[in-house]
Design an enzyme around this catalytic site. Structure first.
Site, mmCIF file in Angstrom:
data_model
loop_
_atom_site.group_PDB
_atom_site.id
_atom_site.type_symbol
_atom_site.label_atom_id
_atom_site.label_comp_id
_atom_site.label_asym_id
_atom_site.label_seq_id
_atom_site.Cartn_x
_atom_site.Cartn_y
_atom_site.Cartn_z
ATOM 1 N N ASP A 167 6.211 -16.052 -4.533
ATOM 2 C CA ASP A 167 6.710 -17.558 -4.824
ATOM 3 C C ASP A 167 8.249 -17.149 -4.123
ATOM 4 O OD1 ASP A 167 6.809 -20.007 -6.322
ATOM 5 O OD2 ASP A 167 8.633 -19.115 -7.195
ATOM 6 N N GLU B 24 5.873 -17.987 0.372
ATOM 7 C CA GLU B 24 6.784 -19.071 0.587
ATOM 8 C C GLU B 24 7.897 -18.293 1.451
ATOM 9 O OE1 GLU B 24 6.082 -22.494 -2.448
ATOM 10 O OE2 GLU B 24 7.095 -20.800 -3.448
#
Ligand code: CA
Length: 661
Positions: free
Chosen positions: A344, A373
């Protein structure tokens, strides 16, 4: 992740600690693994890291919550910054917390930073014998075979979304065990649950946060509660609300392992969504309660940096945080047999740490897949060139990043749900689609100056780009297509565009990624950020698998096509440049290319793929010859849907066409 608004205020204590610590990076750290509790029947050893603490102690409890401590033992400082002691007697079944003293005051209790078992709601660590948590046959559990990252097909899912529907046919709804059940069906007899994954043909499930997170009260299993789980509490323990009994520390561990075991038996690898970039609440975090001021980045004025948009950002460049992340990932690999990690807000972490994680994982198994990400919610305080941002992916070998160029080229920009793009026939997004088709690598036929977000390739290899059109963030695909079409648009048109989008994803040279329920036209009633929405929004309505059987079949057959034909997954930038050739097209809103010369050793000599986002049929010029059509007008059939002659080939409106020689 989607940011959750949590107001986090640093304690005054930690601020003063940070100010007083001249060079925290020089603090001693242990040479061996972080090991906070070691149990044998004769004695238990406790150890916690806190180099600047004045005193430290461990509190023993009979239960995971309530009651006074049974005993408290002082810990002794070591040169490596840890405090430890050994308590004799058989402590199995007991619980413990650490407490450290700074500036004459005891901080609040914590289960430590590396608890491996906890009581309900993760407030106390538990003393258990990990060997007793292994399900039968665990020692022979094996990762399903994976030859190349190019073969990965990802399916992102949330435990509760996936099985909570009354029509799921699943017994353990919303639990880890849901993914161990076989033979589950909806009312019309279509497979659900684990069988649905097998039928669809995906080979990796990407589980939304499954470590212990804070926002769901585990003591109230009968109260419907929902959260994605981007609010980490204990990074190295499974979440209790997904277990059948959150109060018994061994249950969540055993059931998690049962889930992994069942998925492995089904040929499916397991990816964890890991959220080391921020915590739920700094002041209450285990990091801050053991070594205040150390684990979070700060701005020059001493306030907490906030690259996560959640009130804080962790400091992966600090030696103990880096060590922590590496060991945490390795722990999930070794103890739980995890096969991949999705980071993340990976752009908050520094490149050196991510590469160290890749190398550590590869030393165990180089086929473990790592992606993340490649961005942050706001600029982190480290210089951009040091961060694992998407633009730096070529410097992160073996690590992939999400490709938002093709995603938004297809569906429209992330910051305006009502704004469409290629799918609704809006020209100007062709180069962004092409960018995603080649897997974000350097390809001579992509005009990077016209790509929406990246004016240069950022991946060294196509397997470093995740190809997708929807994920848990933002609207799901069905909602987005609906929101961007005129209100009068019929379901039939939405289905056409849904299929077109998934075709772009599943024929890309990047690594394809499907958001759960897209295969059954799942919607979220237009909700953009459903991180804590009720089941009525987040549920996968399994009756839709039968209602949209045609959509399901299309996606399933596309996956099969990809798996059967190496041309779609060359896995190597030089091969993509050599074998993937875009065709000249006159019309706007059309992307056409061929995979030529038995690409990747494919049995098919030349494969043509045309994506047509127009509301009318278009003609594409292909060399003379006879071609077998395997995808046309919303149908896929590898055995053939008919023959087309070369020259001018007509491609139906709002659909993809694939044919081969
Ligand atoms: Ca929890």
């Amino acid at each position: 992740m989607k940011t959750i608004n949590i107001v986090c205020t640093a304690s005054l204590l930690s601020l003063s600690m940070a100010a007083g610590a001249q060079n925290m990076a020089q603090w001693p750290i242990p040479a061996g693994p972080i090991c906070e509790m070691t149990y044998v029947p004769a004695a238990t050893r406790f150890s916690v890291w806190g180099p600047m603490a004045e005193r430290a102690r461990v509190n023993l409890y009979a239960a995971g919550e309530g009651d006074e401590p049974l005993a408290t033992h002082d810990l002794v400082r070591s040169m490596d910054g840890t405090w430890s002691t050994q308590v004799s007697g058989d402590l199995q079944g007991k619980f413990y917390t650490f407490q450290l003293m700074y500036e004459g005051k005891w901080l609040d209790e914590s289960p430590g930073i590396f608890a491996k078992a906890v009581g309900v709601n993760g407030r106390r660590a538990a003393i258990i014998d990990m060997d007793t948590t292994n399900p039968e046959g665990w020692e022979s559990d094996e990762r399903p075979q994976l030859n190349s990252f190019a073969d990965v097909i990802l399916y992102e899912m949330h435990h509760r979304d996936y099985s909570i529907d009354p029509e799921s046919g699943v017994k353990y709804k919303g639990k880890f065990l849901a993914l161990t059940e076989r033979g589950t069906k909806n009312a019309a007899g279509a497979s659900t649950g684990l069988d649905n994954l097998i039928e669809l043909g995906v080979n990796h499930v990407h589980l939304l946060p499954s470590y212990d997170y804070a926002s769901v009260d585990e003591s109230k299993p009968d109260v419907p509660q929902y959260n994605w789980g981007y609010d980490p509490l204990n990074y190295n323990v499974p979440e209790g609300s997904y277990a059948t009994n959150a109060a018994d520390p061994a249950v969540r561990i055993r059931e998690f392992k049962q889930m992994v075991q069942a998925l492995h038996k089904a040929g499916i690898r397991v990816v964890l969504d890991v959220v080391y970039n921020h915590v739920f609440d700094v002041a209450g975090s285990n990091f801050e309660r053991t070594a205040p001021g150390y684990f979070y980045r700060r701005r020059a004025d001493g306030t907490l940096a906030d690259g996560s948009g959640c009130g804080n950002e962790t400091a992966s460049e600090m030696p103990m945080m880096r060590k922590y992340m590496i060991e945490s990932v390795l722990y999930w690999v070794n103890e739980y047999h995890i096969d991949g990690f999705r980071f993340d807000l990976m752009g908050i972490h520094d490149i050196e740490t991510m590469n160290a994680i890749r190398n550590a994982v590869s030393s165990i198994d180089p086929t473990i897949f790592i992606y993340g990400e490649g961005w942050a919610a706001a600029s982190p305080v480290l210089p951009a060139e040091q961060l694992a941002m998407k633009a730096n992916t070529s410097g992160l070998p073996g690590i992939a990043a999400f490709g938002d160029e093709m995603r938004d080229g297809l569906r429209g920009p992330w910051n305006n749900d009502a704004d469409g793009a290629f799918l609704i026939g809006r020209p100007g997004h062709e180069e962004s689609i092409k960018f995603g088709i080649v897997g974000a690598i350097d390809h001579p036929q992509v005009d990077y100056s016209k790509v929406n977000y990246s004016q240069a390739p950022w991946a060294a290899q196509p397997t470093q780009m995740i190809s997708y059109v929807s994920c848990h963030d933002d609207m799901c695909l069905a909602d987005r297509v609906k929101a961007t079409l005129p209100a009068k648009a019929k379901m039939e048109e939405r289905i056409r565009l849904h299929k077109l989008a998934e075709t772009a994803v599943l024929t890309s040279q990047g690594v394809p990624f499907i958001w759960t329920g897209d295969e059954v036209m799942r919607d979220k009633k237009g909700v953009h950020n459903s991180y804590n929405s009720p089941d009525s929004i987040n549920v996968i309505p399994w009756r839709q698998k039968s209602e949209f059987a045609d959509v399901y079949k299309y996606i399933k057959e596309l996956i099969a096509l990809r798996k059967h034909h190496p041309a779609f997954r060359l896995g190597d930038a030089a091969k993509v440049v050599e074998h993937l050739e875009f065709l000249p097209v006159k019309q706007a809103n059309v992307v056409a290319y061929r995979l030529k010369g038995h690409a990747g050793g494919d049995v098919w000599e030349d494969i043509y793929i045309v994506l047509n986002g127009n509301r009318k049929a278009v003609k594409v010029d292909v060399p003379k010859g006879e071609y077998t059509v395997v995808c046309r007008d919303g149908q896929v059939d590898e055995a053939g849907l008919g023959i087309v002659k070369g020259g001018r080939v007509s491609v139906p409106a709002q659909s993809a066409m694939i044919f081969y020689k």
